[in-house]
Design a protein around this motif. Structure first.
Motif, PDB file in Angstrom:
ATOM      1  N   MET A   1       0.849  -1.165   0.000  1.00 19.15           N
ATOM      2  CA  MET A   1       0.000   0.000   0.000  1.00 19.15           C
ATOM      3  C   MET A   1       0.900   1.235   0.000  1.00 19.15           C
ATOM      4  O   MET A   1       1.872   1.302   0.744  1.00 19.15           O
ATOM      5  CB  MET A   1      -0.907  -0.021   1.244  1.00 19.15           C
ATOM      6  N   HIS A   2       0.549   2.221  -0.805  1.00 23.07           N
ATOM      7  CA  HIS A   2       1.313   3.464  -0.888  1.00 23.07           C
ATOM      8  C   HIS A   2       1.049   4.344   0.334  1.00 23.07           C
ATOM      9  O   HIS A   2       0.066   4.168   1.053  1.00 23.07           O
ATOM     10  CB  HIS A   2       0.947   4.231  -2.163  1.00 23.07           C
ATOM     11  N   ALA A   3       1.929   5.320   0.545  1.00 27.92           N
ATOM     12  CA  ALA A   3       1.866   6.182   1.726  1.00 27.92           C
ATOM     13  C   ALA A   3       0.535   6.923   1.824  1.00 27.92           C
ATOM     14  O   ALA A   3      -0.042   7.014   2.908  1.00 27.92           O
ATOM     15  CB  ALA A   3       3.025   7.166   1.721  1.00 27.92           C
ATOM     16  N   LYS A   4       0.043   7.465   0.724  1.00 25.81           N
ATOM     17  CA  LYS A   4      -1.216   8.226   0.778  1.00 25.81           C
ATOM     18  C   LYS A   4      -2.362   7.334   1.206  1.00 25.81           C
ATOM     19  O   LYS A   4      -3.178   7.717   2.052  1.00 25.81           O
ATOM     20  CB  LYS A   4      -1.525   8.873  -0.572  1.00 25.81           C
ATOM     21  N   GLU A   5      -2.430   6.143   0.648  1.00 27.20           N
ATOM     22  CA  GLU A   5      -3.484   5.202   1.027  1.00 27.20           C
ATOM     23  C   GLU A   5      -3.361   4.809   2.500  1.00 27.20           C
ATOM     24  O   GLU A   5      -4.361   4.743   3.217  1.00 27.20           O
ATOM     25  CB  GLU A   5      -3.404   3.937   0.160  1.00 27.20           C
ATOM     26  N   ALA A   6      -2.138   4.549   2.938  1.00 25.69           N
ATOM     27  CA  ALA A   6      -1.904   4.165   4.338  1.00 25.69           C
ATOM     28  C   ALA A   6      -2.322   5.295   5.274  1.00 25.69           C
ATOM     29  O   ALA A   6      -3.017   5.071   6.271  1.00 25.69           O
ATOM     30  CB  ALA A   6      -0.437   3.807   4.553  1.00 25.69           C
ATOM     31  N   ALA A   7      -1.915   6.513   4.951  1.00 24.35           N
ATOM     32  CA  ALA A   7      -2.255   7.667   5.783  1.00 24.35           C
ATOM     33  C   ALA A   7      -3.772   7.862   5.837  1.00 24.35           C
ATOM     34  O   ALA A   7      -4.335   8.091   6.911  1.00 24.35           O
ATOM     35  CB  ALA A   7      -1.570   8.921   5.246  1.00 24.35           C
ATOM     36  N   ASP A   8      -4.419   7.772   4.698  1.00 24.58           N
ATOM     37  CA  ASP A   8      -5.881   7.927   4.658  1.00 24.58           C
ATOM     38  C   ASP A   8      -6.561   6.854   5.500  1.00 24.58           C
ATOM     39  O   ASP A   8      -7.488   7.149   6.261  1.00 24.58           O
ATOM     40  CB  ASP A   8      -6.398   7.871   3.220  1.00 24.58           C
ATOM     41  N   LEU A   9      -6.104   5.627   5.383  1.00 26.98           N
ATOM     42  CA  LEU A   9      -6.691   4.522   6.137  1.00 26.98           C
ATOM     43  C   LEU A   9      -6.514   4.716   7.642  1.00 26.98           C
ATOM     44  O   LEU A   9      -7.425   4.443   8.421  1.00 26.98           O
ATOM     45  CB  LEU A   9      -6.057   3.194   5.703  1.00 26.98           C
ATOM     46  N   LEU A  10      -5.370   5.247   8.043  1.00 25.23           N
ATOM     47  CA  LEU A  10      -5.070   5.457   9.458  1.00 25.23           C
ATOM     48  C   LEU A  10      -5.633   6.760  10.002  1.00 25.23           C
ATOM     49  O   LEU A  10      -5.647   6.982  11.211  1.00 25.23           O
ATOM     50  CB  LEU A  10      -3.546   5.437   9.672  1.00 25.23           C
ATOM     51  N   GLY A  11      -6.071   7.640   9.111  1.00 22.01           N
ATOM     52  CA  GLY A  11      -6.605   8.930   9.549  1.00 22.01           C
ATOM     53  C   GLY A  11      -5.519   9.895  10.008  1.00 22.01           C
ATOM     54  O   GLY A  11      -5.749  10.728  10.888  1.00 22.01           O
ATOM     55  N   ILE A  12      -4.334   9.766   9.439  1.00 24.12           N
ATOM     56  CA  ILE A  12      -3.220  10.663   9.752  1.00 24.12           C
ATOM     57  C   ILE A  12      -2.618  11.158   8.444  1.00 24.12           C
ATOM     58  O   ILE A  12      -2.998  10.709   7.362  1.00 24.12           O
ATOM     59  CB  ILE A  12      -2.143   9.967  10.618  1.00 24.12           C
ATOM     60  N   SER A  13      -1.660  12.057   8.539  1.00 24.57           N
ATOM     61  CA  SER A  13      -1.026  12.588   7.331  1.00 24.57           C
ATOM     62  C   SER A  13       0.162  11.720   6.916  1.00 24.57           C
ATOM     63  O   SER A  13       0.722  10.971   7.725  1.00 24.57           O
ATOM     64  CB  SER A  13      -0.544  14.018   7.582  1.00 24.57           C
TER      65      SER A  13
END
Length: 123
Positions: A1-13
């Protein structure tokens, strides 16, 4: 999973994810193109870090509890209960200090209002 997807999933930047890595809390693999690639284990680790930060732990404190971040072992992490108990005691001390400060402000406010009311009656 790419960083943007990971951040979105976790609710962080994405910046916060990089911060976790820069602080030595995570080691994230790279795809062939050099982009960070987050595995399900990375996401679970990042979620634990996020949750510890949300409860008031510093990155230094979290680093000291590295065993609490990994998927290794099925039970509670070594020292986790002790660290959480210490954090709770610290929060309780801060809360008591804030309660005392609040009470002092309420008392002072009452004194000032009473003095103003007394002055208003004299005029």
């Amino acid at each position: 999973m790419h960083a943007k997807e990971a951040a979105d999933l976790l609710g962080i930047s994405q910046r916060m994810l990089r911060h976790y890595e820069n602080e030595g809390l995570m080691v994230v693999g790279r795809a062939a193109n050099g982009y960070r690639h987050y595995t399900p284990a990375d996401l679970r680790r990042a979620a634990r870090i996020r949750d510890f930060i949300a409860t008031g732990f510093s990155t230094r404190e979290i680093r000291a509890m590295a065993a609490c971040l990994s998927d290794d072992g099925a039970g509670p992490c070594s020292g986790g209960i002790d660290k959480l108990t210490q954090k709770l005691a610290h929060i309780d001390r801060l809360r008591a200090d804030l309660d005392a400060r609040r009470a002092a402000v309420v008392d002072r406010l009452g004194e000032l209002r009473a003095a103003l009311d007394k002055d208003a009656l004299v005029d």
